[in-house]
Design a protein around this motif. Structure first.
Motif, short mmCIF file in Angstrom:
data_model
loop_
_atom_site.label_atom_id
_atom_site.label_comp_id
_atom_site.label_asym_id
_atom_site.label_seq_id
_atom_site.Cartn_x
_atom_site.Cartn_y
_atom_site.Cartn_z
N PRO A 81 0.84 -1.10 0.11
CA PRO A 81 0.01 -0.08 -0.06
C PRO A 81 0.93 1.55 -0.03
CG PRO A 81 -0.85 -1.74 1.65
CD PRO A 81 0.54 -1.93 0.84
N GLY A 82 0.54 2.18 -0.89
CA GLY A 82 1.28 3.31 -0.97
C GLY A 82 2.56 3.53 -1.80
N ALA A 83 2.90 2.35 -2.17
CA ALA A 83 4.27 1.95 -2.98
C ALA A 83 4.24 2.98 -3.99
CB ALA A 83 4.81 0.57 -3.16
N PRO A 109 -2.20 2.33 -4.58
CA PRO A 109 -3.10 3.04 -3.33
C PRO A 109 -2.74 3.10 -1.84
CG PRO A 109 -4.59 1.55 -4.93
CD PRO A 109 -3.22 1.08 -5.15
N GLY A 110 -3.02 3.97 -1.30
CA GLY A 110 -2.60 4.17 0.01
C GLY A 110 -3.26 3.33 1.01
N GLY A 111 -3.13 3.01 2.05
CA GLY A 111 -3.72 2.46 3.08
C GLY A 111 -4.62 3.62 3.93
N PRO A 112 -5.40 3.31 4.94
CA PRO A 112 -5.98 4.64 5.69
C PRO A 112 -5.16 5.54 6.18
CG PRO A 112 -6.91 2.17 6.36
CD PRO A 112 -5.89 2.09 5.17
N GLY A 150 -0.27 7.87 -10.53
CA GLY A 150 -0.28 7.91 -8.97
C GLY A 150 -1.53 7.12 -8.73
N GLY A 151 -1.22 6.48 -7.37
CA GLY A 151 -2.13 5.68 -6.52
C GLY A 151 -3.27 6.59 -6.06
N ASP A 152 -4.39 6.26 -5.75
CA ASP A 152 -5.32 7.09 -5.04
C ASP A 152 -4.84 6.92 -3.60
OD1 ASP A 152 -6.73 7.31 -7.17
OD2 ASP A 152 -8.05 5.38 -6.77
N GLY A 153 -5.30 8.15 -2.87
CA GLY A 153 -4.93 8.11 -1.31
C GLY A 153 -5.87 7.37 -0.63
N GLY A 154 -5.57 7.09 0.45
CA GLY A 154 -6.28 6.13 1.45
C GLY A 154 -7.24 7.30 2.24
#
Length: 822
Positions: A81-83, A109-112, A150-154
């Protein structure tokens, strides 16, 4: 909010071109890798055959003399997550040709509470010429080069979207040749910000502890460095803001992707809105209340042709505490519009196609309702609401070949909190006055300007005034409705503006049914030589015979002043006696020549005693001394079983003390002191429960018109504190020598000269009132004045020679007084 353009800068012999990206990457749907590379790879000639799949793991740097990528060179997808996505650098001393596909990895995507990972970038650094996009042998390899998205934010305040990866082609002094086809360069998009749900606890301080960081990520960027560029059309153009000259004009489909990410929405549960009351009328302008924002939504990410939308902010406060609500929608992201290059004789790059900035985020806020009044007290006002729609991003491409799409500014909706309902005093309660309803909160809504569309709408609804409480004596008045102001954005055409002031609350109604209320007084005086007289003095139902407490066998002789005090339920009576003792009686309203349940004998050095005040919340008894200037403090007095020395001694003054009273909620004491021959001053001691030893007053209240009259002896006058209204009643003799009771506003905070809101004089005060007691919820003031005990109704609003509601002669001097309601 971004205030400057930062997507362009000049480099030596080349240019940095901002580009938004819409990510490819990952190699989904293609065969397994034929080989895997990672870290630093050194080869003389780096080749990826037309039918070959080469996978790179993590950021990888290929160092070679020449590079020829005819097949697929792809990143292995990150998993944590978030990498961040894996990026690639092709570093050749000679030529580079990409006739197949080079794809960097997408961020995860990021975790919480975690930001999304940035997309991987692709860098080609060549000492020779660079060729991009020769017709691919495999038709499934559409882009030549793609950076990662870019990944989506948590979820959470720090869940920002990751940025799209950059594409950099650096061939200083050389030529870059493009063979155009759809998606030749495809940029990773910015990730969306994570949604955020805020509790009312987080908003209680009107400001989040840290700025929100859940904005959308920016799209990827393009950097070209070369002496010349071949394969792109040239035109003589005069783009807005740039000098006339020859510009490179790639086909619209050649460069793709790169949108900015949308910011994460912000909301408070529940989503449902409360029913509002009001009527549409032209709204008066109200004072601006957008001073600082409780919640400011994050901004959308910047993109090449598409900016990300700003955050929608939706704040709904439901607790009855009158909390203000202030919300600002996030601003939209910018669509890149300026480039500056120096590519040989070619001045720059103009990108045709459609451009659209990010939409401004909508703002919705509903302020909290006012607190309801306790019996016979006024209710709290509703909170003020301010909503501001987010601004659109900039979308003004330099290219004259661009088509700018319309974009909407944020709309704003503000609902003022409704006023609380005044406290009623009917039914099973002892009857009294109804409290007034709270005022409805103001509402201020401001929409934002749009581009090519009507501006963001603005709708403001003032809070409805609270209803007045029901009461037997005087029902409460309904609170006034809150004003409303709505202002759409300044663009043309303007969006709708709807302002609805809140309705006035209904008045309370008169109580019906039997009245059941009685006030009994305990009076010490010269007529009751060894006892205290307890009588149902001010009553509205049953009669009760007078009784005496104490007598020949067990004398009870309270000293002059504030020396008697009941507990609220009348179950205990405290007294400070002429004999220098502090006594406690259980069930005093039963009377009888009975011994005290507790007798406290203070050290002789502190005698004589003058006054007492009981802090029932902290179970503390304060006893003032007549000449020593000290206040003796006993702890846990309700459970004391025997005499002991005071637990603390507060030395406040070098001279005599008179009456003392207190503010239970504020942990505060008010004390009369003698400052000179006949001169008196009120001194205030904050945090009284913690004070010990020699102390200085926190404030002194003066300018009360006190004279040196002989009537104003060492007993001073009585004191009583109306806690909900922060009003202190002080008995004194005025400059004309007449007795009065002054009503002092803002007593807990005033220092120096005080504001006297009213002075009670007249027949109810035949002399100095040595003892006072107030019942805040019923707005009743009792006083013992020489030979009479009197009570005034509506005490807080009285001024001048006002007759009391009732007076009763006690036949001789009334030295002390305590009152209990039953």
């Amino acid at each position: 909010m971004r205030l400057s353009w930062r997507r362009w800068s000049t480099v030596i012999m080349g240019a940095v071109l901002a580009a938004a990206a819409g990510g490819c990457g990952g190699g989904q749907g293609v065969p397994a890798a034929d080989r895997v590379i990672t870290g630093t790879v050194t080869e003389t000639n780096f080749v990826v055959g037309a039918d070959e799949v080469v996978e790179f793991v993590g950021d990888t740097n290929v160092q070679c003399a020449t590079a020829n990528v005819a097949g697929l060179l792809r990143a292995r997808a990150a998993t944590a997550p978030g990498a961040a996505g894996a990026g690639l650098t092709l570093q050749a001393s000679g030529t580079v040709a990409v006739t197949g596909q080079v794809m960097a990895g997408d961020g995860q995507p990021g975790g919480p509470g975690q930001a999304g990972g940035d997309g991987g970038g692709v860098t080609i650094q060549a000492g020779g010429a660079v060729t991009l996009g020769v017709a691919a042998a495999r038709q499934d390899l559409s882009p030549a080069i793609g950076s990662g998205s870019g990944g989506d934010g948590g979820v959470g305040a720090t869940g920002a979207g990751g940025d799209g990866g950059a594409i950099r082609v650096l061939a200083a002094g050389q030529t870059i040749t493009f063979h155009e086809r759809a998606g030749l360069l495809t940029f990773g998009s910015g990730g969306d910000g994570g949604a955020l749900t805020l509790t009312e606890d987080q908003l209680a301080g009107q400001e989040l502890p840290t700025p929100l960081q859940n904005g959308g990520g920016d799209g990827g960027t393009l950097e070209l460095v070369a002496a010349d560029v071949a394969g792109l059309a040239t035109q003589e153009l005069s783009p807005e803001g740039l000098p006339s000259g020859t510009y490179l004009v790639p086909a619209e489909s050649t460069i793709a992707g790169g949108a900015g990410g949308a910011a994460g929405a912000v909301s408070t549960p529940p989503e449902a809105t409360a029913a509002r009351t009001g009527h549409a009328v032209p709204a008066p302008r109200v004072r601006a209340i957008v001073e600082r924002l409780v919640v400011e939504g994050s901004n959308g990410g910047d993109g090449w042709r598409r900016g990300g939308d700003g955050a929608e902010v939706r704040i709904i406060l439901t607790r009855a505490n009158g909390q203000d609500a202030k919300a600002h929608g996030g601003d939209g992201g910018n669509a890149s519009d300026r480039y500056q290059t120096t590519l040989g004789q070619i001045l720059g790059l103009v990108l045709p196609g459609t451009y659209q900035a990010g939409k401004g985020g909508d703002a919705y806020c509903q302020a909290a309702p006012g607190s309801p009044g306790s019996p016979s007290t006024d209710a709290g006002d509703g909170g003020r609401a301010a909503a501001v729609g987010g601004s659109i991003g900039r979308s003004k491409p330099a290219g004259v070949l661009a088509n700018v799409l319309p974009v909407q500014g944020g709309r704003a909706t503000a609902l003022g909190g409704h006023g609380g309902r005044g406290g009623g005093r009917c039914g099973s309660e002892p009857m009294g006055w109804g409290g007034d309803g709270g005022k409805g909160g103001e509402a201020d809504a401001r929409g934002a300007s749009s581009q090519g569309l009507p501006s963001g709408a603005a709708e403001a609804t003032g809070g409805a005034g609270g209803s007045g409480g029901d009461g037997e004596r005087t029902p409460g008045v309904g609170g006034s409705g809150g004003a409303a102001r709505a202002e759409a954005g300044p663009s043309t055409p303007s969006g709708p503006e709807i302002a609805t002031p809140g309705a006035t609350g209904a008045a309370g109604t008169a109580c019906v049914g039997p009245i059941n209320e009685r006030y009994s007084t305990a009076t010490g005086g010269t007529q009751y030589n060894r006892s205290v007289r307890v009588v149902s003095f001010y009553e509205r139902s049953r009669q009760a015979a007078a009784v005496t407490l104490g007598g020949t066998s067990h004398p009870l002789t309270p000293g002059p002043g504030q020396t008697l005090q009941f507990t609220a339920d009348g179950g205990t009576l405290w007294a400070v006696t002429f004999a220098g003792q502090v006594v406690r009686y259980a069930n005093p309203v039963a009377g009888g020549d009975v011994p005290a349940g507790l007798t406290i004998v203070p050290p002789a050095e502190y005698l004589p005693l003058r006054a007492c005040w009981l802090d029932t919340q902290r179970d503390l008894l304060y006893v003032g001394t007549a000449f020593h200037g000290s206040i003796l403090v006993w702890q846990s007095v309700s459970t004391m079983t025997g005499s002991r020395d005071p637990d603390r001694v507060i030395r406040l003054h070098n001279g005599p003390l008179g009456a003392i009273t207190g503010d239970t909620a504020g942990d505060r004491l008010f004390c009369w002191v003698e400052t000179g021959a006949g001169a008196r001053e009120l001194r205030v001691l904050d945090q009284a429960s913690t004070r010990d030893g020699v102390v200085s007053p926190d404030r002194a209240l003066s300018a009360l018109g006190v004279s040196t009259s002989a009537q104003f002896d060492n007993a001073c006058g009585g004191l009583a504190y109306d806690e909900p209204r922060d009003r202190l009643y002080a008995a004194l003799v005025n400059a004309a020598g007449d007795p009065e009771i002054a009503s002092l506003s803002n007593a807990s905070t005033t220092n120096g000269g005080v504001t006297v809101s009213g002075r009670i004089t007249g027949s109810g005060l035949p002399g100095l009132a040595r003892a006072l007691q107030v019942f805040s919820d019923a707005d009743l003031l009792f006083a013992a004045c020489t030979t009479v005990v009197s009570v005034w109704e509506h005490a807080g609003s009285l001024n001048g020679a006002v007759s009391p509601a009732k007076s009763e002669s006690v036949g001789a001097t009334a030295l002390s007084l305590a009152v209990v309601r039953q």
